[in-house]
Design a protein around this motif. Sequence first.
Motif, PDB file in Angstrom:
ATOM      1  N   ARG A  93       0.906  -1.395   0.032  1.00  0.00           N
ATOM      2  CA  ARG A  93      -0.015  -0.212   0.053  1.00  0.00           C
ATOM      3  C   ARG A  93       0.944   1.102   0.049  1.00  0.00           C
ATOM      4  NH1 ARG A  93      -4.183   3.160  -1.291  1.00  0.00           N
ATOM      5  NH2 ARG A  93      -5.145   4.005   0.371  1.00  0.00           N
ATOM      6  N   ALA A  94       1.925   1.269   0.486  1.00  0.00           N
ATOM      7  CA  ALA A  94       2.937   2.237   0.763  1.00  0.00           C
ATOM      8  C   ALA A  94       3.561   2.769  -0.587  1.00  0.00           C
ATOM      9  CB  ALA A  94       3.986   2.099   1.810  1.00  0.00           C
ATOM     10  N   ILE A  95       4.013   1.604  -1.351  1.00  0.00           N
ATOM     11  CA  ILE A  95       4.077   1.798  -2.781  1.00  0.00           C
ATOM     12  C   ILE A  95       3.260   2.496  -3.582  1.00  0.00           C
ATOM     13  CG2 ILE A  95       5.100   0.716  -4.894  1.00  0.00           C
ATOM     14  CD1 ILE A  95       6.386  -1.486  -3.044  1.00  0.00           C
ATOM     15  N   GLU A  96       2.074   2.000  -3.328  1.00  0.00           N
ATOM     16  CA  GLU A  96       0.873   2.782  -4.138  1.00  0.00           C
ATOM     17  C   GLU A  96       0.848   4.059  -3.783  1.00  0.00           C
ATOM     18  OE1 GLU A  96      -3.835   2.590  -4.882  1.00  0.00           O
ATOM     19  OE2 GLU A  96      -2.938   1.727  -2.913  1.00  0.00           O
ATOM     20  N   ILE A  97       0.900   4.564  -2.464  1.00  0.00           N
ATOM     21  CA  ILE A  97       0.753   5.843  -2.055  1.00  0.00           C
ATOM     22  C   ILE A  97       1.894   6.799  -2.734  1.00  0.00           C
ATOM     23  CG2 ILE A  97       0.803   7.346  -0.242  1.00  0.00           C
ATOM     24  CD1 ILE A  97      -0.916   5.151   1.437  1.00  0.00           C
ATOM     25  N   LEU A  98       2.997   6.163  -2.555  1.00  0.00           N
ATOM     26  CA  LEU A  98       4.296   7.026  -2.999  1.00  0.00           C
ATOM     27  C   LEU A  98       4.188   7.266  -4.549  1.00  0.00           C
ATOM     28  CD1 LEU A  98       7.279   5.383  -0.882  1.00  0.00           C
ATOM     29  CD2 LEU A  98       6.086   7.605  -0.466  1.00  0.00           C
ATOM     30  N   LEU A  99       3.722   6.232  -5.266  1.00  0.00           N
ATOM     31  CA  LEU A  99       3.649   6.599  -6.659  1.00  0.00           C
ATOM     32  C   LEU A  99       2.370   7.604  -6.932  1.00  0.00           C
ATOM     33  CD1 LEU A  99       3.895   2.848  -8.087  1.00  0.00           C
ATOM     34  CD2 LEU A  99       5.481   4.606  -8.375  1.00  0.00           C
ATOM     35  N   ILE A 100       1.334   7.651  -6.310  1.00  0.00           N
ATOM     36  CA  ILE A 100       0.274   8.551  -6.341  1.00  0.00           C
ATOM     37  C   ILE A 100       0.855   9.790  -5.981  1.00  0.00           C
ATOM     38  CG2 ILE A 100      -1.875   9.517  -5.513  1.00  0.00           C
ATOM     39  CD1 ILE A 100      -2.809   6.610  -5.018  1.00  0.00           C
ATOM     40  N   ILE A 101       1.803  10.168  -5.068  1.00  0.00           N
ATOM     41  CA  ILE A 101       2.190  11.344  -4.458  1.00  0.00           C
ATOM     42  C   ILE A 101       3.269  11.976  -5.708  1.00  0.00           C
ATOM     43  CG2 ILE A 101       3.507  12.619  -2.705  1.00  0.00           C
ATOM     44  CD1 ILE A 101       2.061  10.762  -0.840  1.00  0.00           C
ATOM     45  N   ASN A 102       3.996  11.114  -5.989  1.00  0.00           N
ATOM     46  CA  ASN A 102       5.530  11.688  -6.753  1.00  0.00           C
ATOM     47  C   ASN A 102       5.036  11.348  -8.292  1.00  0.00           C
ATOM     48  OD1 ASN A 102       7.321  11.960  -4.396  1.00  0.00           O
ATOM     49  ND2 ASN A 102       6.866  10.068  -3.876  1.00  0.00           N
ATOM     50  N   LYS A 103       4.235  10.665  -8.625  1.00  0.00           N
ATOM     51  CA  LYS A 103       3.994  10.538 -10.365  1.00  0.00           C
ATOM     52  C   LYS A 103       5.100  10.504 -11.007  1.00  0.00           C
ATOM     53  CE  LYS A 103       1.380  14.200  -9.497  1.00  0.00           C
ATOM     54  NZ  LYS A 103       1.325  14.023  -7.870  1.00  0.00           N
TER      55      LYS A 103
END
Length: 225
Positions: free
Chosen positions: A213-223
């Motif tokens: 889930r953290a990987i998904e969130i970091l990808l959402i934030i940093n694009k």
Amino acid sequence: MDIATLGGQILGQIPLGDIVLYLTPFNLFMFAGALIFTTLIAISRTETQVEAGFGTLKNNKVKVGLEEFKIRRFLAIVCGLATAGAMITGDLFNFTLFVALIGIVNIGIVSAVKQVDVLNAAFQYGLVAMIASMPLFGGAALILGATGTLSLLELSQVATTPMMYFASLLLLMGIIGETGVAPFYATKAEMFRTPGSPFILIIHLSSLLIIIRAIEILLIINKPF
């Protein structure tokens, strides 16, 4: 990166004031998996651990007492529910709260065990978890300061700035410390030797799902794409 690109089309939203939960096929699968495993823990009983004696043919059976069983089952259920909540939350701050709660109950799950090696490992893990809370919440605070929001739905539309990259690095450090994955896995290794399956297994599952889930969130934030 767009949320739909990572997890699939948004199936629905659950607004709770300023907090919005959202469901995608990806998040819903992990949410359901955490709930199913938590349900199995709630209705199961612990196994008897057999320890082989060194230099002898005698085996030592280690059982979990009823009082200890109730406490550890309750903490394992809390850990499972916190993991499930972290899978569908659309608020970054709530995600960090769920992660911190998981770190606390993981210590509690093994704290009743009367084994020196286990308690020593739990103590070391607790120190790492407490230290990791600073970059964990600090990263979320920096993202709030840089963007004015902690909503993942809003952050997916915000252009990434250098401060957000730095905040994401702090956030990742905090998550790694709280979940006890490499390089901090050594602090949790002895904890898994304690009797009490399936309670111990929820520690593995929570770490796995939180990192995904953290990987998904970091990808959402940093694009990155």
